[in-house]
Design a protein around this motif. Structure first.
Motif, mmCIF file in Angstrom:
data_model
loop_
_atom_site.group_PDB
_atom_site.id
_atom_site.type_symbol
_atom_site.label_atom_id
_atom_site.label_comp_id
_atom_site.label_asym_id
_atom_site.label_seq_id
_atom_site.Cartn_x
_atom_site.Cartn_y
_atom_site.Cartn_z
ATOM 1 N N SER D 143 7.905 5.174 10.543
ATOM 2 C CA SER D 143 7.486 4.611 11.828
ATOM 3 C C SER D 143 8.539 3.701 12.430
ATOM 4 N N GLU D 144 8.304 3.309 13.666
ATOM 5 C CA GLU D 144 9.229 2.425 14.369
ATOM 6 C C GLU D 144 9.277 1.026 13.747
ATOM 7 N N LEU D 145 8.306 0.703 12.897
ATOM 8 C CA LEU D 145 8.352 -0.588 12.209
ATOM 9 C C LEU D 145 8.687 -0.419 10.731
ATOM 10 N N GLY D 146 9.330 0.698 10.405
ATOM 11 C CA GLY D 146 9.903 0.865 9.077
ATOM 12 C C GLY D 146 8.907 1.201 7.992
ATOM 13 N N THR D 147 7.699 1.583 8.386
ATOM 14 C CA THR D 147 6.690 1.952 7.398
ATOM 15 C C THR D 147 6.555 3.469 7.339
ATOM 16 N N VAL D 148 5.960 3.924 6.254
ATOM 17 C CA VAL D 148 5.912 5.368 5.999
ATOM 18 C C VAL D 148 4.464 5.803 5.775
ATOM 19 N N TYR D 149 4.091 6.902 6.397
ATOM 20 C CA TYR D 149 2.795 7.508 6.108
ATOM 21 C C TYR D 149 2.842 8.123 4.714
ATOM 22 N N SER D 150 1.895 7.788 3.873
ATOM 23 C CA SER D 150 1.822 8.440 2.564
ATOM 24 C C SER D 150 1.413 9.900 2.760
ATOM 25 N N VAL D 151 1.567 10.671 1.705
ATOM 26 C CA VAL D 151 1.143 12.075 1.778
ATOM 27 C C VAL D 151 -0.328 12.143 2.174
ATOM 28 N N GLU D 152 -1.132 11.275 1.596
ATOM 29 C CA GLU D 152 -2.565 11.300 1.888
ATOM 30 C C GLU D 152 -2.814 10.903 3.341
ATOM 31 N N GLU D 153 -2.112 9.902 3.809
ATOM 32 C CA GLU D 153 -2.293 9.475 5.202
ATOM 33 C C GLU D 153 -1.903 10.579 6.184
ATOM 34 N N ALA D 154 -0.807 11.253 5.879
ATOM 35 C CA ALA D 154 -0.376 12.328 6.771
ATOM 36 C C ALA D 154 -1.430 13.436 6.804
ATOM 37 N N HIS D 155 -1.942 13.783 5.655
ATOM 38 C CA HIS D 155 -2.976 14.818 5.604
ATOM 39 C C HIS D 155 -4.238 14.379 6.344
ATOM 40 N N GLY D 285 11.234 1.843 4.258
ATOM 41 C CA GLY D 285 12.427 2.655 4.468
ATOM 42 C C GLY D 285 13.663 1.802 4.590
ATOM 43 N N ASN D 286 14.400 2.028 5.641
ATOM 44 C CA ASN D 286 15.671 1.338 5.824
ATOM 45 C C ASN D 286 15.603 0.232 6.875
ATOM 46 N N GLU D 287 14.406 -0.053 7.351
ATOM 47 C CA GLU D 287 14.263 -1.099 8.364
ATOM 48 C C GLU D 287 13.450 -2.263 7.801
ATOM 49 N N LEU D 288 13.959 -3.452 8.038
ATOM 50 C CA LEU D 288 13.262 -4.667 7.614
ATOM 51 C C LEU D 288 12.858 -5.470 8.837
#
Lengths: 339, 339, 339, 339
Positions: D143-155, D285-288
């Protein structure tokens, strides 16, 4: 009684008479006729300044064509969340402007407050080409929730626009109801307040199908006329749009109709409140938003009254719209029928 | 006498009567009313097949909205150079379709010939995404030069479209004049010939302001209705569009009006030719294109006759358009007045 | 040998060197870097006037973005029938401009002649909003058929544009080949001739992927930059577009490459003609259009030469495109191989 | 050290090597070359399903072209308020789709939650043609704030889309960082979760200028390729887009680069926190996004560290972006320099 909307009404006798009269002879097409040629003068008198009038058959056309002359394809139009252009005109604004973005903001009873607008503009992202810069503010007078900007409020909005170099557009689908409510001169809440263009509504208030784009900035005329043509809104028998509009403003039919509608709304409000309803907020024009308990709602429906729930204001809120054709005597009778 | 165009005419008595009748009561907006609900049935009977009818106020809207449902934003629309969509609707087609390109071709008297169409399609550049692939053919019936596709010609065009997998659209601004001329069933030159959609003109032939998009392919309905809304062509008091249309097709008013206009054109042609004029090409409907010498042209003007030069056919060619309201007796009198 | 097009070529050593050098350190994005900041200065020197440079990755983007700043959505762009914007860019112009219409005209060897242009403009329909008014003329230098407008011809076109109040745009996909052919200063055929904007091609002539929009009218800058952003043509690592462009114009690499391509074309033309080919028309740049008999065409193919038929010039005409990377020695060897 | 963004970085050695190698010979244009022809196969292997790959030079192009194939001109695209398509791509979505509307919603750390999405869709106005119906959901991974959807969240998001018949698009500008963080197979968070198309970012993570539109629904291919062409995003020297992409996925360079960036961010986070900073929210990810007091912010700036304030998260919040090229040893040294 049908309070579902003011667009359920027929057209008014003055307009029928004018159309009947005009439905006899030949006349040049596309606005070259004598009737159409009277529009600019008639509306310049009405607004007490030099205006250009471009009639179209619908409010969506009037709004979107106007905005297409006021903003760039990459610009932003600030409006209230409840604005008709945001909620009820599909993707019309983007279609006509070539992609401009609506930037909706909040405000009580569907009105934008000048201070909040000032802050909203200041708070918009300003990252050059990456973000969308506001280029225009669009307000609705009377608003979608039946409230009216006062002369002072309109001027305050205009001042904020001027401060930030933004255009000001007014969706006047119920402009007549606003003027009738305020008792002001039409100029007071339009060009004197900094409005560049208005869609001057007639359809809801007694016409068959005509709203007028009224331009206070003559420089907008070419773009508006070009946009009208290419979007298929230039009528060949243009004079029938003009005929409706002239009959509408002659002898202040527009104000008479709107005043009647406002009065009918007031009468209805009183009756509903006598039966336990409460206004969601004060009504300035011909639209009421009222809390009804289930019992009262059912009684009204049983009495043949038509109206819509308005869930955005709460599950017990309903909208009633009075119109130029509402039979006030019949409204009074309603009191007995639901007692 | 005004032969400048058929859009200089007023609306016909049957439509005034219907509007007057309908101008009394409330009714649901946006097509939810009883009148509007009759349109599909009335036109399905007229066309002898199941159709969907979406009325709008202008021919440009009818044409461009229809095309927006028939072609991709990156597709091509083959039409005659003289086509109204190419010559008289500004950039409407590109605007409504999101950029589709008109691919104009030639043909005698503003008609596309099937063989030439076949060759034209075959000759179009076919370089994948680089070139614009034709997706639709648009023909005008009656054509912009007053000629009519015969039943056989319409079918031949339809066959070429089917062969190449192209859609077929008919601009029927003067469809009534074509049917009256051919004496055929409306089905014979539309869906039976492979037409997917037609703009069924009424404005030029007796209505105030309504043309109907008639869809022979029901799958087009959603896109057409969405396009109508976002372009501001969905009237709130939709019933007045429907009222006009129903009065127009009831008791074959549309054919009566068109037949009258065609007859008037024939009478006028005879008189003009008696005075030395010659037809630029035979006239099939209500439009004449005639060579006039300076003398005759002046006499006509002196007699109060209005008509336009038509330079694309030559410097001595003029267009005369008869209409539903042309006074044939008065045309006969013209003979004496210019003798 | 591949004469299919000049876009089959790789990029040139000078550009590889520059990219390699620049591929090491961090730098601000979106044009804020030092390399990008040098563009305006470098091109202002090149053109001997103050210009603004907006680089994009393709010629279609350069052309269409430029035109979107030069014409209204309802305006017309006059171009030659053979113009790349008319024949090879899909519906790009309509897409970027919001619906503007190409108005193609004829002229020998894909060039517009000033006199014909003057007459074409005069002959355009002028029916107000109904017809499309030309707002811009677009010429291609060198043209799509390998010919070059002389300095005089360019000025004559510019004079006609000025006379009619039209903008002048130049598609300079092969601008370098034109300048190399004419031996003129770049200013002579651009702003001095009245050109408002040019797409300055680099991709075909040695770059990897960059063409520059060069604006001679600074007022166009905002619209061009906004159009570039919203169409996804603003590169985040903008410096690599700039790097290519600077390496391309430094030390006259652009002219060296183009001169080489032109020379190679001349050599090839001589050889082909020695073997019985004839030029369809004289070649001014790096493109040849030649009549080949079947025998010679087969011999060339057998010798591994790649080229395209060009049916619009006749069934026996073929196009050969030489490029900056064409090995002239190898071209000479071809003479022997097909003898 | 430059933590302003990951697009301040140069391109990676593997890509330079590939471009250098490919910068030598001729090859067919527009994707007809051997390199480009390998894309579908390479990405079908990567995603473990049959995909179509259409490369473009920017993320905005990848996003907007994709969406133009997924929604109608009158449709809606649900996205997070913070989404790049809503905040950073000007009016690109409306431009490419012909007017489709973004329907932004909230959610913690720029992620859409499935339950909230379900309610948001249910709460959308459903007034036929008047309101805008959502047709597609767009999520950004990471995401734009450096967070990631888990596999479960994406599903879960995909399930909601399927339930409501909506398309699902993924803005994968930092898809590599998400996959590196999750340690999952790329299929797990894309087509297996119901994603129809993804913009597979490479530019921020080591490429010069290329992002790939990857289609999991082959039916989208024609529209995407047409949209790419008409918007000027089809490169003539297409192979250099392909070259970058193939080098990027070969030997898992994409995951190596992203893993490095993620690691660098983790190291940086630890150091900043040791010096009193606190994370606004956990970084995937790569954004803090970190709270810094004035003192620490000044120390960092004095040490030559570049980073941006992020006022939407609070006046003391700053963004730091690590990249494939961040020198982790140098990050460690930072610890000492600010102590």
């Amino acid at each position: 009684m049908n309070f579902a909307s003011d667009n359920v009404t027929p057209f008014c006798p003055e307009i029928l008479a004018a159309l009947t009269q005009e439905g006899k002879d030949n006349a040049p097409a596309y606005g070259g006729d004598d009737i159409s040629q009277q529009l600019d003068t008639a509306f310049s008198q009405l607004f007490d300044t030099d205006v250009k009038v471009i009639p179209v058959a619908t409010g969506t056309a009037a709004n979107c064509i106007s905005l297409s002359a006021l903003v760039s394809p990459y610009g932003g139009v600030i409006c209230h969340h409840e604005a008709h252009i945001n909620e009820d005109e599909s993707t019309g604004v983007a279609f006509f402007t070539g992609g401009a973005k609506l930037l909706p903001m909040d405000g009580p009873t569907a009105k934008i407050e000048a201070d909040a607008l000032d802050r909203f503009i200041a708070g918009q992202a300003n990252r050059g080409v990456h973000s969308v810069a506001p280029e225009c503010v669009a307000i609705t007078q009377a608003s979608e929730l039946g409230t009216v900007y006062s002369v002072e409020e309109a001027h305050a909005i205009g001042d904020v626009c001027k401060k930030h170099g933004l255009r000001l557009f007014m969706d006047g689908a119920r402009f007549a109801n606003a003027v009738a409510h305020l008792g002001c001169h039409p100029a007071d809440i339009t060009w004197k307040a900094g409005v560049d263009a208005i869609s001057f509504g007639a359809t809801k208030n007694g016409a068959m199908a005509v709203d007028a784009i009224v331009l206070f900035d003559n420089n907008l005329k070419t773009r508006v006329e070009q946009a009208r043509k290419r979007s298929g809104h230039l009528h060949s028998k243009h004079r029938y749009l003009a005929t409706q509009l002239l009959a509408y403003v002659k002898n202040d039919v527009w104000l008479k109709n709107a005043g009647h509608a406002n009065d009918a709304a007031t009468v209805l409000a009183d009756i509903l409140c006598q039966h336990g309803a409460t206004l969601a907020h004060p009504s300035d024009g011909n639209e009421l938003f009222v809390h009804l308990d289930t019992d009262l709602a059912e009684k009204l429906r049983a009495a043949g009254v038509q109206f819509h729930p308005w869930p955005s204001l709460g599950s017990t809120v309903y909208r009633f719209v009075a119109a130029w054709s509402t039979d006030i005597a019949q409204v009074h009778e309603l009191n007995a029928r639901i007692s």
